[in-house]
Scaffold this motif. Structure first.
Motif, PDB file in Angstrom:
ATOM      1  N   GLN A  45      33.571  59.089  20.291  1.00  0.00           N
ATOM      2  CA  GLN A  45      32.886  60.301  20.724  1.00  0.00           C
ATOM      3  C   GLN A  45      33.531  60.878  21.985  1.00  0.00           C
ATOM      4  O   GLN A  45      33.653  62.096  22.127  1.00  0.00           O
ATOM      5  CB  GLN A  45      31.406  60.014  20.960  1.00  0.00           C
ATOM      6  N   ALA A  46      33.962  60.017  22.883  1.00  0.00           N
ATOM      7  CA  ALA A  46      34.634  60.487  24.096  1.00  0.00           C
ATOM      8  C   ALA A  46      35.961  61.159  23.752  1.00  0.00           C
ATOM      9  O   ALA A  46      36.318  62.183  24.349  1.00  0.00           O
ATOM     10  CB  ALA A  46      34.856  59.329  25.063  1.00  0.00           C
ATOM     11  N   LEU A  49      35.161  64.616  22.247  1.00  0.00           N
ATOM     12  CA  LEU A  49      34.730  65.515  23.315  1.00  0.00           C
ATOM     13  C   LEU A  49      35.907  65.935  24.186  1.00  0.00           C
ATOM     14  O   LEU A  49      36.022  67.108  24.573  1.00  0.00           O
ATOM     15  CB  LEU A  49      33.655  64.846  24.168  1.00  0.00           C
ATOM     16  N   ASP A  50      36.809  65.019  24.463  1.00  0.00           N
ATOM     17  CA  ASP A  50      38.000  65.324  25.254  1.00  0.00           C
ATOM     18  C   ASP A  50      38.848  66.387  24.561  1.00  0.00           C
ATOM     19  O   ASP A  50      39.310  67.335  25.198  1.00  0.00           O
ATOM     20  CB  ASP A  50      38.812  64.054  25.472  1.00  0.00           C
ATOM     21  N   LEU A  52      37.834  68.612  22.291  1.00  0.00           N
ATOM     22  CA  LEU A  52      37.110  69.885  22.264  1.00  0.00           C
ATOM     23  C   LEU A  52      37.119  70.576  23.620  1.00  0.00           C
ATOM     24  O   LEU A  52      37.302  71.801  23.700  1.00  0.00           O
ATOM     25  CB  LEU A  52      35.673  69.668  21.785  1.00  0.00           C
ATOM     26  N   VAL A  53      36.934  69.829  24.684  1.00  0.00           N
ATOM     27  CA  VAL A  53      36.970  70.417  26.029  1.00  0.00           C
ATOM     28  C   VAL A  53      38.370  70.941  26.341  1.00  0.00           C
ATOM     29  O   VAL A  53      38.522  72.032  26.894  1.00  0.00           O
ATOM     30  CB  VAL A  53      36.512  69.383  27.090  1.00  0.00           C
TER      31      VAL A  53
END
Length: 71
Positions: A45-46, A49-50, A52-53
């Motif tokens: 998940q990290a 998210l990384d 996508l950011v």
């Protein structure tokens, strides 16, 4: 005769304790497996998210956003 009863009782108790030890050991293994799965899920998940950011920041700071939207 009484000694045999006590000896049988001790053997039964020993068998029960061995079974309990096996159950506790397998419980600990399950707990460690579950902990590892949770750690792996958090890492996945990290990473998502990384990504996508990072994409969001690239799009936000692009001088000409229309070029990105056309592609």
């Amino acid at each position: 005769m009484r000694e045999n009863v006590i000896l049988d009782y001790c053997r039964d108790l020993f068998d029960i304790l061995e079974n309990l030890e096996g159950l506790l050991k397998s419980s600990e293994e399950l707990r460690e497996d579950y902990r590892q799965k949770i750690t792996d899920q958090i890492a996945r998940q990290a990473s998502i998210l990384d990504i996508l950011v990072s994409i969001g920041m690239i799009v936000y700071f692009m001088p000409d956003k229309t070029v990105f939207l056309v592609i």
